[in-house]
Motif scaffolding. Structure first.
Motif, PDB file in Angstrom:
ATOM      1  N   TYR A 239       0.882  -1.414   0.090  1.00  0.00           N
ATOM      2  CA  TYR A 239      -0.032  -0.126  -0.097  1.00  0.00           C
ATOM      3  C   TYR A 239       0.991   1.360   0.141  1.00  0.00           C
ATOM      4  O   TYR A 239       0.388   2.453  -0.195  1.00  0.00           O
ATOM      5  CB  TYR A 239      -1.008   0.169   1.137  1.00  0.00           C
ATOM      6  CG  TYR A 239      -2.032  -0.880   1.050  1.00  0.00           C
ATOM      7  CD1 TYR A 239      -3.106  -0.508   0.349  1.00  0.00           C
ATOM      8  CD2 TYR A 239      -2.211  -2.205   1.764  1.00  0.00           C
ATOM      9  CE1 TYR A 239      -4.489  -1.220   0.306  1.00  0.00           C
ATOM     10  CE2 TYR A 239      -3.280  -2.788   1.816  1.00  0.00           C
ATOM     11  CZ  TYR A 239      -4.335  -2.504   0.974  1.00  0.00           C
ATOM     12  OH  TYR A 239      -5.649  -3.323   0.889  1.00  0.00           O
ATOM     13  N   LEU A 240       2.253   1.021   0.256  1.00  0.00           N
ATOM     14  CA  LEU A 240       3.073   2.174   0.404  1.00  0.00           C
ATOM     15  C   LEU A 240       3.067   3.544  -0.894  1.00  0.00           C
ATOM     16  O   LEU A 240       3.482   4.514  -0.702  1.00  0.00           O
ATOM     17  CB  LEU A 240       4.572   2.034   0.622  1.00  0.00           C
ATOM     18  CG  LEU A 240       4.439   1.278   2.182  1.00  0.00           C
ATOM     19  CD1 LEU A 240       5.899   0.842   2.464  1.00  0.00           C
ATOM     20  CD2 LEU A 240       4.264   2.468   3.270  1.00  0.00           C
ATOM     21  N   LEU A 241       2.585   3.018  -2.093  1.00  0.00           N
ATOM     22  CA  LEU A 241       2.804   3.774  -3.146  1.00  0.00           C
ATOM     23  C   LEU A 241       1.447   4.404  -3.647  1.00  0.00           C
ATOM     24  O   LEU A 241       1.295   5.230  -4.373  1.00  0.00           O
ATOM     25  CB  LEU A 241       3.504   3.153  -4.397  1.00  0.00           C
ATOM     26  CG  LEU A 241       4.837   2.857  -4.345  1.00  0.00           C
ATOM     27  CD1 LEU A 241       5.493   2.377  -5.795  1.00  0.00           C
ATOM     28  CD2 LEU A 241       5.650   4.222  -3.750  1.00  0.00           C
ATOM     29  N   CYS A 242       0.385   3.837  -2.611  1.00  0.00           N
ATOM     30  CA  CYS A 242      -0.994   4.337  -3.216  1.00  0.00           C
ATOM     31  C   CYS A 242      -0.955   5.833  -2.800  1.00  0.00           C
ATOM     32  O   CYS A 242      -0.426   6.529  -1.881  1.00  0.00           O
ATOM     33  CB  CYS A 242      -2.001   3.670  -2.114  1.00  0.00           C
ATOM     34  SG  CYS A 242      -2.345   1.723  -2.546  1.00  0.00           S
ATOM     35  N   PRO A 243      -1.932   6.547  -3.541  1.00  0.00           N
ATOM     36  CA  PRO A 243      -1.970   8.119  -3.298  1.00  0.00           C
ATOM     37  C   PRO A 243      -2.556   8.358  -1.883  1.00  0.00           C
ATOM     38  O   PRO A 243      -1.962   9.485  -1.594  1.00  0.00           O
ATOM     39  CB  PRO A 243      -2.832   8.576  -4.422  1.00  0.00           C
ATOM     40  CG  PRO A 243      -3.463   7.178  -4.805  1.00  0.00           C
ATOM     41  CD  PRO A 243      -2.732   6.306  -4.662  1.00  0.00           C
ATOM     42  N   GLU A 244      -3.241   7.508  -1.469  1.00  0.00           N
ATOM     43  CA  GLU A 244      -3.691   8.072   0.202  1.00  0.00           C
ATOM     44  C   GLU A 244      -2.716   7.634   1.253  1.00  0.00           C
ATOM     45  O   GLU A 244      -2.775   8.227   2.313  1.00  0.00           O
ATOM     46  CB  GLU A 244      -4.950   6.988   0.369  1.00  0.00           C
ATOM     47  CG  GLU A 244      -6.156   7.441  -0.472  1.00  0.00           C
ATOM     48  CD  GLU A 244      -6.135   6.260  -1.696  1.00  0.00           C
ATOM     49  OE1 GLU A 244      -4.987   5.718  -1.858  1.00  0.00           O
ATOM     50  OE2 GLU A 244      -6.936   5.794  -2.271  1.00  0.00           O
ATOM     51  N   GLY A 328       5.061  -5.727  -5.199  1.00  0.00           N
ATOM     52  CA  GLY A 328       3.701  -5.676  -5.215  1.00  0.00           C
ATOM     53  C   GLY A 328       3.214  -3.984  -5.171  1.00  0.00           C
ATOM     54  O   GLY A 328       1.891  -4.096  -5.060  1.00  0.00           O
ATOM     55  N   CYS A 329       4.126  -3.286  -4.856  1.00  0.00           N
ATOM     56  CA  CYS A 329       3.737  -1.987  -4.786  1.00  0.00           C
ATOM     57  C   CYS A 329       3.084  -1.402  -6.009  1.00  0.00           C
ATOM     58  O   CYS A 329       3.598  -1.584  -7.248  1.00  0.00           O
ATOM     59  CB  CYS A 329       4.715  -0.889  -4.166  1.00  0.00           C
ATOM     60  SG  CYS A 329       5.381  -1.280  -2.745  1.00  0.00           S
ATOM     61  N   ARG A 330       1.847  -0.685  -5.949  1.00  0.00           N
ATOM     62  CA  ARG A 330       1.239  -0.113  -7.168  1.00  0.00           C
ATOM     63  C   ARG A 330       0.927   1.302  -6.833  1.00  0.00           C
ATOM     64  O   ARG A 330       0.434   1.619  -5.554  1.00  0.00           O
ATOM     65  CB  ARG A 330      -0.079  -0.923  -7.399  1.00  0.00           C
ATOM     66  CG  ARG A 330       0.358  -2.327  -7.953  1.00  0.00           C
ATOM     67  CD  ARG A 330       0.785  -2.512  -9.195  1.00  0.00           C
ATOM     68  NE  ARG A 330       0.815  -3.980  -9.672  1.00  0.00           N
ATOM     69  CZ  ARG A 330       2.227  -4.547  -9.400  1.00  0.00           C
ATOM     70  NH1 ARG A 330       3.119  -3.781  -8.914  1.00  0.00           N
ATOM     71  NH2 ARG A 330       2.288  -5.775  -9.752  1.00  0.00           N
ATOM     72  N   GLU A 331       1.041   2.218  -7.771  1.00  0.00           N
ATOM     73  CA  GLU A 331       0.642   3.423  -7.414  1.00  0.00           C
ATOM     74  C   GLU A 331      -0.901   3.563  -8.098  1.00  0.00           C
ATOM     75  O   GLU A 331      -1.236   4.428  -8.995  1.00  0.00           O
ATOM     76  CB  GLU A 331       1.525   4.567  -8.445  1.00  0.00           C
ATOM     77  CG  GLU A 331       3.033   4.609  -8.088  1.00  0.00           C
ATOM     78  CD  GLU A 331       4.117   5.531  -8.747  1.00  0.00           C
ATOM     79  OE1 GLU A 331       4.322   4.959  -9.741  1.00  0.00           O
ATOM     80  OE2 GLU A 331       4.138   6.298  -8.530  1.00  0.00           O
TER      81      GLU A 331
END
Ligand SMILES: Cc1cc2nc3c(=O)[nH]c(=O)nc-3n(C[C@H](O)[C@H](O)[C@H](O)COP(=O)(O)O)c2cc1C
Length: 377
Positions: A239-244, A328-331
């Protein structure tokens, strides 16, 4: 029992609480998507905890988790602090930092009566803990709110201990996991086990539901954890690259780089072992140093180095927390990621139900007989 049955949520996904890199926005997005969003409180002042909880309650009607550390604060040791400052002296010199002017502060606060007072104005479905559990009195206050209590175990012994102390679910935190190890019964890092070795052993040894955490970053990973007996999964790094998320620019850059393939456990940033991407200070001092003050007192000495380096766009002195599977990080928005992670889990449940559940088989045969009837008329 599955996580969905335990909490009445749609998906078997908990967004891991991640102190310092996220607030209510990430939790809201995940809870609204049908997973369990989490608010980490370890670095929040009481006013900030209250305001974040008000925001969550205003933006989602779905269950959410509030997370606390529950370490016993150590007594400061001036001798150890001095040794640590001496180890960092060359870096202070490099950045022109006056070591005598560095403010001391605990950095991270454990769960307290004040935090329990705040929680009593809210109705979190889950309150989760890292580093064991708070005192029986504080735990009783959490239970009286009607919240389910979860905590991390890094060994079978810790899982048994948590079950004996009344948790509703154990989070099996494998060695791959990003951030702090929840280890609390021992200091011995040789006891730490990878997720897919730890999970089935904990499942065998406790009766409460077990949540798998550590290195899970894809729908197939979720399905694999469920196949090994997990009631659900707790996912952080992905979740670390999610915009939130509030992940800093240097942290985001490191996660997207080849450097993210090399992580290690380090105590340099807080005093407790945590997994992060290997950076300059970890390479030069060694990731684990006996000179680092006890958790969380190591935090303050490194803070000015981090600030100076980050101002120059460098993560050389930053805790770049990451699990072993940053691939697995996704933006993408966190809600989208949550649904994508759960997609294969649904498929897995469908397949395994077909094989094993008699209730499902009889429902399916009735369904198919009925469909056949409809088709033949
Ligand atoms: C940046 C970061 C911060 C974390 N902070 C916390 C925290 O505040 N509380 C907690 O219980 N766990 C924390 N963790 C650990 C997670 O709960 C979980 O064990 C871990 O993220 C699972 O492994 P993964 O990162 O490979 O998905 C953190 C993890 C990361 C990556």
């Amino acid at each position: 029992m599955t996580l969905q049955q335990l909490l009445g949520i749609e998906l078997p996904i908990i967004q891991a609480p991640m102190a310092g890199v996220q607030g209510s926005a990430l939790a809201i997005a995940v809870s609204n998507a049908g997973g369990l969003g989490s608010l980490p409180c370890a670095v929040l002042a009481p006013d900030a905890i209250r305001s974040e909880l008000l925001t969550i309650e205003g933006e989602t009607r779905n269950p959410y988790n509030v997370n606390f550390f529950c370490h016993t604060p150590p007594s400061p040791s001036p001798e150890r602090e001095a040794r640590w400052q001496a180890a960092l002296a060359p870096y202070y010199g490099e950045f022109g930092i006056d070591a005598s002017a560095i403010p001391q502060g605990p950095g991270r606060a454990p769960f307290s009566a004040e935090a329990a007072d705040i929680l009593s104005d809210f109705r979190p479905a889950v309150v989760s803990f890292h580093f064991g559990l708070p005192s029986p009195e504080l735990l009783a206050r959490v239970r009286a709110l009607g919240a389910k209590i979860f905590s991390s175990a890094t060994t079978v012994d810790e899982a048994r201990w948590l079950e004996a102390h009344g948790v509703d679910a154990v989070i099996a935190q494998g060695l791959e996991a990003g951030g702090h190890r929840g280890i609390f019964l021992s200091d011995d890092l040789t006891t730490q086990v990878g997720t897919f070795a730890l999970l089935p052993q904990i499942v065998q040894n406790v009766k409460v539901p077990v949540i798998a955490a550590g290195g899970i970053a894809s729908a197939k990973g979720v399905a694999a954890a469920l196949a090994l007996g997990a009631a659900g999964v707790q996912i952080g790094t992905a979740y670390l690259l999610c915009p939130e998320a509030k992940t800093s620019a240097v942290h985001r850059a490191a996660l997207k780089s080849e450097e993210a393939r090399h992580t290690a456990l380090t105590n340099l940033f807080t005093g407790r072992p945590a997994r992060g991407i290997v950076n300059r200070i970890m390479r030069e001092l060694g990731p684990i140093s006996v000179a680092a003050p006890a958790f969380p007192l190591a935090t303050s000495a490194i803070a000015p180095l981090r600030a100076k380096a980050e101002a120059q766009g460098s993560g050389d002195f930053s805790p770049l927390w990451s699990g072993q599977n940053a691939g697995g990080c996704r933006e993408i928005p966190a809600g989208e990621l949550t649904r994508a992670l759960a997609a294969a889990a649904v498929f897995f449940f469908f397949k395994s139900s077909l094989r094993t559940s008699t209730a499902f088989s009889s429902w399916a045969s009735r369904f198919f007989r009925k469909s056949a009837g409809v088709l033949s008329t």
